[in-house]
Design an enzyme around this catalytic site. Structure first.
Site, mmCIF file in Angstrom:
data_model
loop_
_atom_site.group_PDB
_atom_site.id
_atom_site.type_symbol
_atom_site.label_atom_id
_atom_site.label_comp_id
_atom_site.label_asym_id
_atom_site.label_seq_id
_atom_site.Cartn_x
_atom_site.Cartn_y
_atom_site.Cartn_z
ATOM 1 C CB SER A 2 48.547 26.076 59.265
ATOM 2 O OG SER A 2 49.194 26.146 58.019
ATOM 3 C CE1 TYR B 238 36.735 38.165 41.877
ATOM 4 C CE2 TYR B 238 35.433 39.051 43.681
ATOM 5 C CZ TYR B 238 35.595 38.147 42.655
ATOM 6 O OH TYR B 238 34.605 37.229 42.403
ATOM 7 C CG ASP C 111 36.538 30.046 43.439
ATOM 8 O OD1 ASP C 111 36.430 29.875 42.217
ATOM 9 O OD2 ASP C 111 37.166 30.986 43.939
HETATM 10 C C1 GLA Z 1 37.799 34.416 42.126
HETATM 11 C C2 GLA Z 1 36.444 34.321 42.793
HETATM 12 C C3 GLA Z 1 35.420 33.640 41.882
HETATM 13 C C4 GLA Z 1 35.418 34.256 40.491
HETATM 14 C C5 GLA Z 1 36.840 34.388 39.947
HETATM 15 C C6 GLA Z 1 36.887 35.149 38.645
HETATM 16 O O1 GLA Z 1 38.335 33.130 41.975
HETATM 17 O O2 GLA Z 1 36.539 33.613 43.994
HETATM 18 O O3 GLA Z 1 34.153 33.716 42.467
HETATM 19 O O4 GLA Z 1 34.762 35.492 40.482
HETATM 20 O O5 GLA Z 1 37.695 35.038 40.862
HETATM 21 O O6 GLA Z 1 36.243 34.441 37.652
#
Ligand code: GLA
Length: 392
Positions: free
Chosen positions: A70, A227, A178
């Site tokens: 990296s 999260y 994402d």
């Molecule tokens: C992160 C997660 C996504 C989504 C966002 C919140 O980026 O990877 O999947 O849940 O948070 O919207």
């Protein structure tokens, strides 16, 4: 511009490994314009790919070993062996991602040749811009090519699910947004993604606007567990809604305003606020799509503001630094709207800004953040960009 990045990456691979790479892959980061914490609730999101991303250059080795270097974090480190299986040594997080990719990709070709990977790029990492999804996508594209296995990009949804699985194994129970936008980004467009049907629609951003990203700084350790905790809280709210309404509610996507009222009367606390964010945020996604089509600046600003407020008060994922960036951006000439983007608990804000006004906007943001926190929010501007690709 991408060609220049390819040439630079090839040069760096060559100086690191003493031979030319066979392949260079690139994958962008992303911002989300609205629709936060809705993807894992089967809801709606509106992300855009950035012009900044992660580059992976690769060439095969003869000995079945997969090594990665990296530019930012060092190496090379051994991340796997196609012969005799990958070793289970402790690796730094970036290399652990590449090892997980190697298991997915060359695990399918156990007598594969092995590979050297060089990883670089211009996307800030650990800043909530999906650098991990971009790393996984770019290394998967490069490794598949070198190993001579079928490219995962032949099946976008399957590829996106594989990337999500790698993230889950690394400990973040993220949704599908994402990887989908990293793979499917379109120049000049945000993507409205229905995370239940996985339908994707392009939404052109207003002409002569740019996305401006400001980094508040990120508390990484906290972000992952917090999260996952929000996911659990959504599940608790869903269960409560199902019991109260007496009908099946597969996810918070299925909850109506009436259901919310029931929940608010029975449990007016945290569950209610989490569910209210998700239900109202889904609604705001389509209102923002509509406002963008109509070039309605005022509505764009109002909706982005409302999303941020809801993430701060109901979903409780903002931070004082993110709130300060949003507050400071309000009313700066040329700014349509600003909100936190991504999971929160740190990370970045996204602003939609008139192209002409972007340099002055970034200067103002830099000054005001520095005055409060004595550090730079490292602002940068980007158009909405294209999805991941491979150069031969
Ligand atoms: C992160 C997660 C996504 C989504 C966002 C919140 O980026 O990877 O999947 O849940 O948070 O919207």
């Amino acid at each position: 511009m991408l060609d220049a990045r390819k040439t630079a990456a090839a040069g760096k691979f060559e100086s690191a490994f003493g031979r030319e790479p066979q392949v260079v892959a690139w994958a962008p980061g992303r911002v989300n314009l609205i629709g936060e914490h809705t993807d894992y609730n089967d809801g709606l999101v509106l992300p855009a790919a950035l012009e900044r991303g992660i580059v992976v250059a690769a060439a095969e080795r003869g000995d079945g070993i997969v090594r990665a270097l990296s530019e930012r974090y060092g190496g090379p480190v051994e991340v796997g062996r196609t012969l005799g299986g990958p070793r289970n040594v402790e690796l730094p997080p970036w290399a652990a991602y590449v090892r997980a990719v190697a298991r997915e990709i060359v695990g399918a070709a156990p007598s594969g040749p092995g590979a050297d990977l060089w990883i670089g790029g211009d996307l800030p990492s650990a800043a909530g811009l999906s650098s991990s999804a971009a790393l996984v996508v770019a290394s998967a594209l490069a490794l598949a090519e070198v190993a001579g296995v079928e490219s995962p990009s032949r099946n976008t949804i399957g590829f996106a699910r594989m990337v999500r699985l790698v993230e889950h194994r690394a400990g973040t129970l993220c949704g599908i947004m994402d990887p989908l936008v990293v793979l499917e980004g379109r120049r000049g467009c945000a993507l409205r993604i229905d995370c239940r049907s996985l339908e994707i629609a392009e939404v052109p951003l207003p002409q002569d606007t740019l996305l401006v990203v400001c980094d508040s700084g990120l508390e990484r350790a906290l972000a992952q567990s917090a999260y996952n905790q929000r996911r659990d809280e959504c599940e608790i709210a869903r269960g409560a809604l199902e019991r109260l309404s007496g009908r099946p509610i597969r996810s918070l996507r299925d909850a109506t305003r009436d259901d919310l009222d029931l929940l608010g009367r029975a449990f007016p606390g945290e569950s209610y606020r989490r569910a209210r964010h998700v239900v109202e945020e889904n609604d705001r996604v389509d209102r923002l799509v509509d406002a963008l089509w109509r070039n309605d600046r005022e509505a764009v600003g109002r909706l982005m503001d409302a999303s941020h407020e809801s993430l701060r008060n109901d979903f409780e994922v903002s931070t004082p630094e993110l709130d300060a960036l949003v507050e400071d951006a309000r009313g700066v000439p040329g700014c349509w709207g600003t909100r936190m983007t991504g999971a929160g608990f740190g990370g970045c804000t996204v602003s939609l800004v008139d192209r002409d006004a972007a340099p002055a906007f970034m200067e103002r943001m830099e000054e005001s953040f520095r005055a409060r926190y004595s550090r730079s929010p490292r602002p940068f501007a980007s158009s909405a960009g294209i999805g991941a690709r491979l150069f031969q």
